[in-house]
Write a protein that holds these residues in place. Structure first.
Motif, mmCIF file in Angstrom:
data_model
loop_
_atom_site.group_PDB
_atom_site.id
_atom_site.type_symbol
_atom_site.label_atom_id
_atom_site.label_comp_id
_atom_site.label_asym_id
_atom_site.label_seq_id
_atom_site.Cartn_x
_atom_site.Cartn_y
_atom_site.Cartn_z
ATOM 1 N N LEU A 207 0.923 -1.163 0.025
ATOM 2 C CA LEU A 207 0.095 0.103 0.025
ATOM 3 C C LEU A 207 0.853 1.361 0.048
ATOM 4 O O LEU A 207 1.824 1.404 0.975
ATOM 5 N N SER A 208 0.724 2.176 -1.047
ATOM 6 C CA SER A 208 1.588 3.171 -1.119
ATOM 7 C C SER A 208 0.602 4.485 -1.270
ATOM 8 O O SER A 208 -0.505 4.291 -1.869
ATOM 9 N N ALA A 209 1.252 5.660 -0.940
ATOM 10 C CA ALA A 209 0.557 6.966 -1.287
ATOM 11 C C ALA A 209 1.425 7.854 -1.890
ATOM 12 O O ALA A 209 2.566 7.965 -1.677
ATOM 13 N N GLU A 210 0.921 8.714 -2.689
ATOM 14 C CA GLU A 210 1.441 9.798 -3.471
ATOM 15 C C GLU A 210 0.580 11.159 -3.338
ATOM 16 O O GLU A 210 -0.077 11.441 -3.902
ATOM 17 N N LEU A 211 0.864 11.643 -2.172
ATOM 18 C CA LEU A 211 0.389 13.017 -1.603
ATOM 19 C C LEU A 211 1.337 14.353 -1.951
ATOM 20 O O LEU A 211 2.415 14.129 -2.005
ATOM 21 N N PRO A 212 0.573 15.342 -2.328
ATOM 22 C CA PRO A 212 1.387 16.571 -2.514
ATOM 23 C C PRO A 212 2.060 16.997 -1.148
ATOM 24 O O PRO A 212 1.748 16.647 -0.027
ATOM 25 N N GLU A 213 3.216 17.713 -1.380
ATOM 26 C CA GLU A 213 4.153 18.106 -0.340
ATOM 27 C C GLU A 213 3.250 19.006 0.687
ATOM 28 O O GLU A 213 3.292 18.970 1.825
ATOM 29 N N THR A 214 2.452 19.913 0.213
ATOM 30 C CA THR A 214 1.943 20.864 1.013
ATOM 31 C C THR A 214 0.294 20.742 1.077
ATOM 32 O O THR A 214 -0.055 19.566 0.417
ATOM 33 N N PRO A 215 -0.292 21.375 2.107
ATOM 34 C CA PRO A 215 -1.891 20.847 2.410
ATOM 35 C C PRO A 215 -2.495 20.967 1.372
ATOM 36 O O PRO A 215 -2.336 22.400 0.531
ATOM 37 N N LEU A 216 -3.418 20.454 1.135
ATOM 38 C CA LEU A 216 -4.492 20.599 -0.006
ATOM 39 C C LEU A 216 -5.992 20.848 0.678
ATOM 40 O O LEU A 216 -6.161 19.960 1.060
ATOM 41 N N THR A 217 -6.175 22.051 0.565
ATOM 42 C CA THR A 217 -7.562 22.382 1.437
ATOM 43 C C THR A 217 -8.845 22.164 0.610
ATOM 44 O O THR A 217 -8.745 22.899 -0.476
ATOM 45 N N VAL A 218 -9.695 21.481 0.936
ATOM 46 C CA VAL A 218 -11.047 21.485 0.284
ATOM 47 C C VAL A 218 -12.164 21.927 1.361
ATOM 48 O O VAL A 218 -11.845 21.890 2.684
ATOM 49 N N SER A 219 -13.319 22.328 1.049
ATOM 50 C CA SER A 219 -14.130 22.397 2.019
ATOM 51 C C SER A 219 -15.367 21.420 2.141
ATOM 52 O O SER A 219 -15.809 20.928 1.008
ATOM 53 N N GLY A 220 -15.449 20.781 3.572
ATOM 54 C CA GLY A 220 -16.227 19.767 3.611
ATOM 55 C C GLY A 220 -16.421 19.118 4.819
ATOM 56 O O GLY A 220 -16.052 19.695 5.955
ATOM 57 N N ASP A 221 -16.864 18.080 4.778
ATOM 58 C CA ASP A 221 -17.148 17.240 6.236
ATOM 59 C C ASP A 221 -16.222 16.292 6.419
ATOM 60 O O ASP A 221 -16.133 15.218 5.723
ATOM 61 N N LYS A 222 -15.215 16.506 7.619
ATOM 62 C CA LYS A 222 -14.080 15.795 7.803
ATOM 63 C C LYS A 222 -14.298 14.139 7.903
ATOM 64 O O LYS A 222 -13.852 13.504 7.201
ATOM 65 N N ASN A 223 -15.401 13.961 8.697
ATOM 66 C CA ASN A 223 -15.736 12.617 9.256
ATOM 67 C C ASN A 223 -16.284 11.976 8.051
ATOM 68 O O ASN A 223 -15.876 10.601 7.629
ATOM 69 N N ARG A 224 -17.069 12.550 7.268
ATOM 70 C CA ARG A 224 -17.695 11.976 6.103
ATOM 71 C C ARG A 224 -16.610 11.634 5.229
ATOM 72 O O ARG A 224 -16.533 10.652 4.432
ATOM 73 N N LEU A 225 -15.599 12.601 5.135
ATOM 74 C CA LEU A 225 -14.675 12.186 3.843
ATOM 75 C C LEU A 225 -13.577 11.152 4.223
ATOM 76 O O LEU A 225 -13.102 10.432 3.507
ATOM 77 N N GLN A 226 -13.483 11.243 5.544
ATOM 78 C CA GLN A 226 -12.704 10.025 6.235
ATOM 79 C C GLN A 226 -13.320 8.576 5.649
ATOM 80 O O GLN A 226 -12.569 7.746 5.390
ATOM 81 N N ARG A 227 -14.602 8.623 5.753
ATOM 82 C CA ARG A 227 -15.382 7.369 5.577
ATOM 83 C C ARG A 227 -15.126 6.966 4.116
ATOM 84 O O ARG A 227 -15.140 5.841 3.602
ATOM 85 N N VAL A 228 -15.172 8.122 3.249
ATOM 86 C CA VAL A 228 -15.113 7.817 1.786
ATOM 87 C C VAL A 228 -13.822 7.108 1.734
ATOM 88 O O VAL A 228 -13.579 5.962 1.001
ATOM 89 N N ALA A 229 -12.670 7.748 2.270
ATOM 90 C CA ALA A 229 -11.327 7.248 1.918
ATOM 91 C C ALA A 229 -11.133 5.994 2.596
ATOM 92 O O ALA A 229 -10.763 5.049 1.960
ATOM 93 N N ALA A 230 -11.852 5.704 3.887
ATOM 94 C CA ALA A 230 -11.763 4.310 4.422
ATOM 95 C C ALA A 230 -12.610 3.197 3.387
ATOM 96 O O ALA A 230 -11.929 2.280 3.544
ATOM 97 N N ASN A 231 -13.585 3.650 3.140
ATOM 98 C CA ASN A 231 -14.407 2.576 2.269
ATOM 99 C C ASN A 231 -13.532 2.175 0.871
ATOM 100 O O ASN A 231 -13.620 0.918 0.535
ATOM 101 N N LEU A 232 -12.970 3.131 0.379
ATOM 102 C CA LEU A 232 -12.429 3.044 -0.800
ATOM 103 C C LEU A 232 -11.006 2.008 -0.653
ATOM 104 O O LEU A 232 -10.846 1.133 -1.407
ATOM 105 N N LEU A 233 -10.520 2.483 0.315
ATOM 106 C CA LEU A 233 -9.093 1.774 0.807
ATOM 107 C C LEU A 233 -9.438 0.429 1.153
ATOM 108 O O LEU A 233 -8.935 -0.666 0.816
ATOM 109 N N ASP A 234 -10.585 0.415 1.867
ATOM 110 C CA ASP A 234 -10.967 -1.208 2.487
ATOM 111 C C ASP A 234 -11.449 -1.881 1.397
ATOM 112 O O ASP A 234 -10.879 -3.276 1.332
#
Ligand code: ADP
Length: 467
Positions: A343-370
């Motif tokens: 499992l690897s990640a390729e992420l930007p060096e600097t923070p990439l900010t979007v406007s949204g619901d942190k908990n729900r976005l975490q669930r999306v990422a978790a679902n897709l990775l799972d």
């Protein structure tokens, strides 16, 4: 005319009445214009005749005097009838010097003498209306060179009769045109509306069991076929919805039954087995575990339903997507390692900010990775990458797993959908559906591409400022 307000008139009646009204206005206008023009033309013709006759009488009077005029008057009266016209010469001292037979014109005699005074060298015209309508008269007068007044009048009776006849013909013609055209409009409208009635009957005949029936096309016109098409599309949508609803309730029933059966099984085994405290503890744990699973599933279902119906409130705040994804990858690292998946990640060096619901976005990422880890066999790889795009951020989760068949790909975001190959692994088919509704609530999109046996890639876009 006075129909109940609740039952509006049919379109055919409205069209026919509307058309009849317009046609009536038009016919009345045409009738008025034609009548007036005919009357004006007739009046002009009479005045021309009067003027020509008066000129002739003047000539005769100048050349042959009163005697010549007397004979001419007599001739005129004899050839046309005493009632049809009258001619007279009034001397300067206001006495009738010469006249045709005036016996039938008694009532007019006094009025004749008061006839409008013509300007010198010109003629005066006047219409006289005695009490007796049959004697309506158009008269003209002119002064002769010796100051006498020459008067010539024509009875308008025959003129009035022909005018009235023309008017009657015009009225009859207008009424016939009105009736014929209204009838034609009624027939045409009825024919056009027959298509609407046919579609209405066909739709009314369609019951829940026959939702896959189609409204047939006809030859009443393009609009009717478009209406039938629109109904058919709506029927197809309803049919799909009913099928989906059935599938969902079947799936819900199935997915709820399994944990309940497991809980019942655990309780039964414990109660019928040796009465040991450990067995009861185990049963308690199983029941808690299954209840949690059930609650989780019900909550997810509710969340998806609320999100799809637009009532789900999500918090909106700045979310550092880079940090969120980094945490998610770290969280799944042990699971991936356990399954020997890279499992690897390729992420930007600097923070990439979007406007949204942190908990729900975490669930999306978790679902897709799972999913990616779950559907990738040992030895495979899962790579998460994220990059900034002009108006937001794009995330990709790519795996080298079992992949998804092309015919299944369009359905993976449907509630409870699980592909044939994935039925052996745990899951309830709600993860992607929830992910999609959360991303859409954020104003973004999610899409998947896959090759069976080679792997899948899930791409999603999140706008910088949300909706
Ligand atoms: P589940 O609980 O079954 O994983 P999801 O809604 O998350 O439910 O996914 C729906 C279906 O989509 C899965 O059952 C699986 O068939 C397919 N799927 C999702 N992610 C992947 C993936 N990364 N690789 C292969 N198939 C996948």
């Amino acid at each position: 005319m006075f129909l109940n307000k609740k039952t509006p008139r049919s379109v055919v009646t409205r069209l026919s009445l509307g058309y009849a009204f317009i046609c009536l206005l038009f016919c009345t206008a045409v009738f008025a214009v034609v009548s007036i023009r005919i009357k004006i033309a007739a009046d002009r013709r009479i005045d021309k005749t009067l003027a020509a006759e008066l000129r002739e009488f003047s000539d005769i009077y100048e050349k042959q005097g009163r005697q010549g005029l007397h004979e001419e008057f007599k001739r005129e009266a004899e050839s046309n009838g005493a009632k049809a016209l009258f001619c007279l010469l009034v001397s300067p001292d206001n006495h009738i010097a010469v006249s045709s037979d005036l016996s039938v014109w008694k009532n007019l005699k006094n009025e004749l003498l008061r006839i409008a005074e013509p300007e010198p060298g010109r003629m005066a015209f006047e219409t006289l209306y005695p009490q007796d309508e049959d004697m309506n008269t158009r008269a003209a007068a002119v002064r002769t060179s010796d100051g006498s007044l020459l008067i010539f009048g024509i009875n308008l009776q025959s003129e009035t009769h022909s005018y009235e006849k023309i008017q009657r013909i015009l009225i009859a013609g207008s009424l016939a045109a009105l009736l014929l055209s209204t009838l034609s409009v009624w027939l045409i409208a009825r024919h056009a509306m027959s298509g609407v009635r046919r579609v209405t009957r066909a739709v009314a005949d369609i019951r829940k069991e026959s939702l896959n029936r189609q409204v047939p096309q006809g030859n009443e016109g393009r609009e009717i076929n478009e209406l039938a098409d629109a109904f058919n599309q709506m029927l197809r949508r309803i049919s799909t919805l009913v099928r989906e609803l059935k599938e969902i309730s079947d799936n819900v029933a199935h997915d709820l039954r399994s944990p309940i059966t497991r809980m019942r099984g655990a309780a039964e085994t414990t109660l019928t087995g040796p009465q040991e405290l450990d067995a009861y503890r185990e049963m308690g744990l199983t029941i808690i575990e299954e209840s949690d699973r059930l609650t989780g599933m019900i909550n997810t279902m509710l969340e998806i339903a609320q999100s799809e119906s637009g009532v789900l409130e999500i918090s909106r705040g700045p979310v550092d997507l880079t940090a969120l994804l980094k945490n998610a990858v770290e969280l799944f690292q042990p699971v991936a390692e356990e399954k020997r998946i890279h499992l690897s990640a390729e992420l930007p060096e600097t923070p990439l900010t979007v406007s949204g619901d942190k908990n729900r976005l975490q669930r999306v990422a978790a679902n897709l990775l799972d999913n990616a880890i779950k559907y990738t066999p040992s030895g495979g790889t899962v790579r998460l990458s994220c990059r900034a795009v002009p108006d937001g951020a794009e995330v990709e989760i790519r795996d080298t797993g079992i992949g998804i068949a092309p015919e299944e790909l369009p359905q993976i975001f449907d509630r409870f959908y699980r592909s044939e190959k994935s039925r052996s692994s745990c899951g309830n088919g709600l993860g992607l559906s929830l992910a999609q509704s959360i991303i859409q609530l954020h104003g973004g999109w999610i899409a998947a591409e896959s090759r069976p046996g080679e792997g899948s890639a899930f791409n999603l876009f999140l706008p910088r400022s949300g909706r």
